[in-house]
Scaffold this motif. Structure first.
Motif, PDB file in Angstrom:
ATOM      1  N   ASP A   1      12.914 -12.027 -10.018  1.00 57.97           N
ATOM      2  CA  ASP A   1      12.203 -12.568  -8.862  1.00 57.97           C
ATOM      3  C   ASP A   1      13.041 -12.570  -7.588  1.00 57.97           C
ATOM      4  OD1 ASP A   1      13.900 -14.618  -9.635  1.00 57.97           O
ATOM      5  OD2 ASP A   1      12.401 -16.193  -9.406  1.00 57.97           O
ATOM      6  N   GLN A   2      14.315 -12.192  -7.683  1.00 58.32           N
ATOM      7  CA  GLN A   2      15.175 -12.107  -6.498  1.00 58.32           C
ATOM      8  C   GLN A   2      15.489 -10.661  -6.110  1.00 58.32           C
ATOM      9  OE1 GLN A   2      18.665 -14.538  -7.110  1.00 58.32           O
ATOM     10  NE2 GLN A   2      17.449 -16.344  -7.582  1.00 58.32           N
TER      11      GLN A   2
ATOM     12  N   THR B   1      14.846  -6.802  -4.738  1.00 59.49           N
ATOM     13  CA  THR B   1      14.017  -6.066  -3.794  1.00 59.49           C
ATOM     14  C   THR B   1      13.163  -5.092  -4.594  1.00 59.49           C
ATOM     15  OG1 THR B   1      15.603  -4.257  -3.541  1.00 59.49           O
ATOM     16  CG2 THR B   1      15.838  -6.146  -2.032  1.00 59.49           C
ATOM     17  N   PHE B   2      12.178  -4.516  -3.943  1.00 60.99           N
ATOM     18  CA  PHE B   2      11.344  -3.506  -4.592  1.00 60.99           C
ATOM     19  C   PHE B   2      12.210  -2.371  -5.122  1.00 60.99           C
ATOM     20  CE2 PHE B   2       9.155   0.564  -4.374  1.00 60.99           C
ATOM     21  CZ  PHE B   2       8.093   0.323  -5.210  1.00 60.99           C
ATOM     22  N   GLU B   3      13.145  -1.923  -4.291  1.00 60.42           N
ATOM     23  CA  GLU B   3      13.977  -0.788  -4.654  1.00 60.42           C
ATOM     24  C   GLU B   3      14.861  -1.099  -5.863  1.00 60.42           C
ATOM     25  OE1 GLU B   3      13.551  -1.971  -1.564  1.00 60.42           O
ATOM     26  OE2 GLU B   3      12.541  -0.295  -0.586  1.00 60.42           O
TER      27      GLU B   3
ATOM     28  N   ARG C   1       7.060  -7.303 -10.688  1.00 60.17           N
ATOM     29  CA  ARG C   1       7.765  -7.514  -9.419  1.00 60.17           C
ATOM     30  C   ARG C   1       7.449  -6.376  -8.449  1.00 60.17           C
ATOM     31  NH1 ARG C   1       9.836 -11.149  -5.888  1.00 60.17           N
ATOM     32  NH2 ARG C   1      11.520 -10.211  -4.706  1.00 60.17           N
ATOM     33  N   CYS C   2       7.482  -5.151  -8.927  1.00 56.50           N
ATOM     34  CA  CYS C   2       7.174  -4.003  -8.080  1.00 56.50           C
ATOM     35  C   CYS C   2       5.739  -4.077  -7.574  1.00 56.50           C
ATOM     36  CB  CYS C   2       7.407  -2.697  -8.832  1.00 56.50           C
ATOM     37  SG  CYS C   2       9.147  -2.326  -9.148  1.00 56.50           S
TER      38      CYS C   2
ATOM     39  N   ASP D   1       3.870  -6.753  -7.207  1.00 53.57           N
ATOM     40  CA  ASP D   1       3.761  -7.859  -6.257  1.00 53.57           C
ATOM     41  C   ASP D   1       4.325  -7.483  -4.893  1.00 53.57           C
ATOM     42  OD1 ASP D   1       2.613  -9.359  -8.282  1.00 53.57           O
ATOM     43  OD2 ASP D   1       4.407 -10.590  -8.644  1.00 53.57           O
ATOM     44  N   GLU D   2       5.472  -6.804  -4.894  1.00 53.25           N
ATOM     45  CA  GLU D   2       6.087  -6.392  -3.629  1.00 53.25           C
ATOM     46  C   GLU D   2       5.231  -5.353  -2.908  1.00 53.25           C
ATOM     47  OE1 GLU D   2       9.029  -7.564  -1.938  1.00 53.25           O
ATOM     48  OE2 GLU D   2       8.389  -9.148  -3.295  1.00 53.25           O
TER      49      GLU D   2
ATOM     50  N   ARG E   1       2.336  -7.179  -1.334  1.00 53.69           N
ATOM     51  CA  ARG E   1       2.770  -7.903  -0.143  1.00 53.69           C
ATOM     52  C   ARG E   1       2.935  -6.951   1.041  1.00 53.69           C
ATOM     53  NH1 ARG E   1       7.363  -9.157   2.259  1.00 53.69           N
ATOM     54  NH2 ARG E   1       8.704  -8.204   0.696  1.00 53.69           N
ATOM     55  N   ALA E   2       3.491  -5.778   0.797  1.00 51.16           N
ATOM     56  CA  ALA E   2       3.674  -4.788   1.853  1.00 51.16           C
ATOM     57  C   ALA E   2       2.322  -4.285   2.362  1.00 51.16           C
ATOM     58  CB  ALA E   2       4.517  -3.624   1.348  1.00 51.16           C
TER      59      ALA E   2
ATOM     60  N   GLN F   1       4.999 -16.128   4.212  1.00 54.15           N
ATOM     61  CA  GLN F   1       6.025 -15.608   5.123  1.00 54.15           C
ATOM     62  C   GLN F   1       6.553 -16.685   6.014  1.00 54.15           C
ATOM     63  OE1 GLN F   1       7.224 -12.363   5.146  1.00 54.15           O
ATOM     64  NE2 GLN F   1       6.154 -12.414   3.215  1.00 54.15           N
TER      65      GLN F   1
END
Length: 80
Positions: free
Chosen positions: A7-8, A10-12, A48-49, A51-52, A55-56, A80
């Motif tokens: 959960d911490q 980044t997408f990458e 996680r991917c 979700d990110e 969000r984007a 945000q």
């Protein structure tokens, strides 16, 4: 694999680790218990991917354009 909580990430970071996990599972050279742990980690990374990306997409959708087609700002996205 990293020790970073999913959960911490980044997408990458999550995508890169997910690729490693999938590669290990596809090779099939890990013990059953480790395969299960890898699968569980992979499921968390995949979420996680997703979700990110969502969000984007919401951020992109929130951009408004003026009459000339120029961005005028963004609408705050929840969280945000």
């Amino acid at each position: 694999m990293t020790d970073t909580p999913v959960d911490q990430m980044t997408f990458e970071q999550a995508m890169k680790e997910l690729e490693v996990v999938v590669g290990q599972l596809e090779r099939g050279d890990v013990a059953l218990d480790q395969s299960i742990a890898l699968y569980e980690r992979g499921a968390k990374l995949k979420k996680r991917c997703e979700d990110e990306l969502k969000r984007a997409e919401e951020k992109v959708a929130a951009i408004t354009l003026d009459a000339d087609g120029q961005p005028t700002g963004t609408t705050p996205v929840e969280g945000q």
